[in-house]
Design an enzyme around this catalytic site. Sequence first.
Site, short mmCIF file in Angstrom:
data_model
loop_
_atom_site.label_atom_id
_atom_site.label_comp_id
_atom_site.label_asym_id
_atom_site.label_seq_id
_atom_site.Cartn_x
_atom_site.Cartn_y
_atom_site.Cartn_z
N ASP A 139 0.86 -1.19 0.00
CA ASP A 139 0.00 0.00 0.00
C ASP A 139 0.89 1.22 0.00
O ASP A 139 2.05 1.14 0.36
CB ASP A 139 -0.79 0.06 1.31
CG ASP A 139 -1.96 -0.87 1.31
OD1 ASP A 139 -2.34 -1.33 0.23
OD2 ASP A 139 -2.50 -1.12 2.40
N ASP B 13 -5.32 -3.76 4.53
CA ASP B 13 -5.86 -3.39 5.84
C ASP B 13 -7.38 -3.49 5.93
O ASP B 13 -7.92 -3.65 7.00
CB ASP B 13 -5.39 -1.99 6.24
CG ASP B 13 -5.49 -1.00 5.10
OD1 ASP B 13 -6.26 -1.28 4.16
OD2 ASP B 13 -4.81 0.04 5.14
P1 ATP Z 1 -3.52 2.96 -0.07
O1 ATP Z 1 -3.71 3.01 1.41
O2 ATP Z 1 -3.84 1.64 -0.65
O3 ATP Z 1 -2.25 3.53 -0.53
P2 ATP Z 1 -5.26 5.13 -0.39
O4 ATP Z 1 -5.46 5.24 1.05
O5 ATP Z 1 -4.60 6.25 -1.08
O6 ATP Z 1 -4.59 3.82 -0.79
P3 ATP Z 1 -8.08 4.91 -0.60
O7 ATP Z 1 -8.17 5.12 0.84
O8 ATP Z 1 -8.81 3.79 -1.24
O9 ATP Z 1 -6.62 4.83 -1.12
O10 ATP Z 1 -8.53 6.25 -1.31
C1 ATP Z 1 -8.76 6.36 -2.69
C2 ATP Z 1 -9.14 7.77 -3.04
O11 ATP Z 1 -10.35 8.11 -2.39
C3 ATP Z 1 -8.13 8.80 -2.58
O12 ATP Z 1 -7.21 9.09 -3.56
C4 ATP Z 1 -8.97 10.02 -2.28
O13 ATP Z 1 -9.13 10.79 -3.42
C5 ATP Z 1 -10.30 9.43 -1.89
N1 ATP Z 1 -10.47 9.42 -0.44
C6 ATP Z 1 -9.63 8.91 0.48
N2 ATP Z 1 -10.11 9.06 1.71
C7 ATP Z 1 -11.29 9.67 1.59
C8 ATP Z 1 -12.31 10.11 2.50
N3 ATP Z 1 -12.19 9.92 3.80
N4 ATP Z 1 -13.40 10.72 2.00
C9 ATP Z 1 -13.53 10.89 0.68
N5 ATP Z 1 -12.64 10.52 -0.22
C10 ATP Z 1 -11.53 9.91 0.21
#
Ligand code: ATP
Length: 909
Positions: free
Chosen positions: A334, A644
């Site tokens: 990740d 996770d």
């Molecule tokens: P990883 O942990 O696998 O590296 P990540 O945490 O970046 O991935 P996600 O959490 O799936 O990936 O988030 C994907 C996208 O969703 C993000 O790039 C962001 O634009 C959006 N995003 C993340 N968190 C939120 C939230 N709490 N509310 C709204 N949109 C969100």
Amino acid sequence: MESSTVVTASPHHGLPAHEVVLLLQTHPHRGLSRSQAQERREQFGPNVLPETVGAGPLIRILRQFHHPLIYVLLVAGIVTALLREYVDAAVILAVVLVNAVIGFVQESRAEAALQSLRAMVHTHARVVRDGVERTVTSEELVPGDLVLLEAGDKVPADLRILRETELRVDESALTGESAPVTKAEARLPEATPVADRCNTAHSGTLVTAGTAAGIVVATGAETEIGQIHRLVGAAEVLATPLTAKLARFSQILTVAILGLAAATFALGLLRRQDPVETFNAAVALAVGAIPEGLPAAVTITLAIGVTRMAKRRAVIRRLPAVETLGSTTVICTDKTGTLTENEMTVRRIWTPEESVEVTGSGYAPDGSLLTPEGAVASPDGNAALRWTLLTGAACNDAAVTCREGRWQVTGDPTEAAMVVAAAKAGLPPDSVGTELPRRATIPFTSERQCMATLHGWGAGDHVVLVKGAVERVLEMCDSQMQADGSPRPVDRAAVTEAAGRFAAGGLRVLACAVRTPYEADRFGDDDPFGALTFTGLQAMLDPPRAAATPAVTACHTAGIAVKMITGDHAGTASAIATAVGVLDRADTHSDKVLTGYELAATPADELPEAVQRASVFARVSPEQKLRLVEALQQKGHVVAMTGDGVNDAPALRQANIGVAMGRGGTEVAKDAADMVLTDDDFATIEAAVEEGRGVFDNLTKFITWTLPTNIGEGLVILVAIALGATLPILPTQILWINMTTAVALGLMLAFEPKEAGIMTRPPRDPAQPLLTTALMGRILLVSGLLVAGSWWLFEWELAHGAEVTEARTAALNLFVVVEAFYLFSCRSLTRSAWRIGLFTNRWLIAGVAVQAVAQVAITYLPAMNAVFETAPLDTGAWLRIFGIATAVSLAVAAEKTFRAQSSAPRSSR
Ligand code: ATP
């Protein structure tokens, strides 16, 4: 309502919920009081599974005798006693006993080490007591507690469901059925079998979707899983593919050696040698040649490896992972929290007509919004900016609090950053909450990539606030808000261009949008994700972890590919990947970065190649992670994959090593994983791989040490009988050598530190056999030299006037000294003994010292002389012994150098 005793044994599923609440003297909303919980804790004890029956010390010590070798020894001991060779019989029986005790102690230590690891990963539960929600460890739960569940949780006790929304539970731990089942409040017939009790969430099962509140009806041993646990007993925790392979190998070896021993006995009889002596010789052959130290060495080496990994914050949940780690060829990781700190700070806010910089760092709301000219920007002058800040702060479940001068986050750091940004602009959480009271929520999920909330606004109006991934939000917008609040058709190109620019700088970008007025006061069929007005972007910094770059470099040097898999934007992902070294700065090939959309469009037969080529996978959904693992495995890779969330579980199971996050991960992910990182850090995976390689090295070192010495011992006897010559070493003496050296010398290799350069060679091929040609060559060399050396010495001593007992004592000591010298050689598989540093393994030095004392005792103590038929040696004999041992060591060193030189061109490929 306070009471000292409650009854829990009745069949709760057959009662209506309110009667269960009454019976357990609890409250459906306020839960138990603290004092009630305290009293019940004393009455019912902690909520832990009971120790398994059958694992008591007596049974375990008896299990040590359940081994073909021990049977052989016991029979030999009895026959020897019948032949009135009482001293020999006593020695054999003493050896059996010592062996059992050592085996028992080692097994217990290994199990204790693994047990204590399990305690490192606590399961937490959310419980309501005195009407206040708090988080406790699951051990603290008592019957009557009101427990809250959500997707990703492990059910901490047997719970009667009171309220739920779309609760689905994976009960495979209990019923073996892996399809999640729906749970709901209901009254069931008393005869309903466990698998059909849909009103109860059972301890140890996993919540895959929904939320619920339930009352604890049974804890610890009284739970359904507790009952099964008692029946089945502990699973075989110490088995791995390697131990299974070794067990098979030892079995074959034992049978072969017994056959050889029987043949020796027959041969001796044919030659009309003394039957008693021949019998003893056959026993000595069997005992000498069987590597009985092997299982203990494997167990202890694995246990030490697991403990070393835990010290480096990688907790192994399934033992085979220790071995597999050493063969890992790809790590899929990740981004957020693993390669980066997961500490977000909003740096830029972009609206169609204005772009501002946000100052200040961390979660303290100290800072301000600055225009490109350096003036303080106020949200009051720009409606789009104001709504962007309001959306960030109100469409949000995180809280930022100051405790003892430190600002701390509860909830998602992405959301916390937006709370802080709004506060810096003069919109603190309280005033946002008052201005926009929340009515409904559609939570963020990685699949949906956005979150929506519905709020009351102004005099009776409603507004929908949406924030999420830029592409996702943009596709739902048909207009954009101008600074004066008026709508315009949305300029997608300008928004995408701005987002791309921020992402290229490594910033995580979220888009904000609103819909107002919204007619209903709750989300209904009327799609809230449409007809939105785009207001602006928030771009936040999540710095890479300091340890990530060196760890990624170390993996590359070790021949391990690192691939980043993230839900984030391809631009952000690439920038971070470049910063930590996952992506080469010079590498501009587009096939190095793949998005989820591209993956979905790739035909199945081209997928493995495309996945192998790429290093960054952006906007990937958890479901696609499974496809990625499978594609890499099709290419023959051994894959470690981090995860996770609940939906990561299938990919974690499919991966050769599923790695879950100890801090940020759900219980479902931890349950599916082979290894849990207690610090969520990528560098920890690299450390675990390093330890895994070390463990396998140490096992190989033990095998390399033990097999030639065992075979040498067997051969000496075999040759003596075949030639009809006097035995150069007696059976009891072989027993002595075997038992003392295995414990004092061989086992110390388990403590061997990792060799320098362990992470500069390619991963081990899991298909590589235990006995490589190199190892077989070494076995032949050392065992041949041992036999030749001991025979020569024995004959030389006899020829120069020594008694047989003296000559045998010399041969016996030669064996031990050669084994001790050879032990140092086995400390490295490739480098010569003196290049490792003599004192880098103090255990080994201590073991050699113990062995030396033992040898002096058996050579010079009259009592030991009597028992083992030995005699004191003079200095000359010792000089010859050490001379031969040195010659053997030199021969082994020469063989190593020769092999290193001849294999050098191949390994430098
Ligand atoms: P990883 O942990 O696998 O590296 P990540 O945490 O970046 O991935 P996600 O959490 O799936 O990936 O988030 C994907 C996208 O969703 C993000 O790039 C962001 O634009 C959006 N995003 C993340 N968190 C939120 C939230 N709490 N509310 C709204 N949109 C969100």
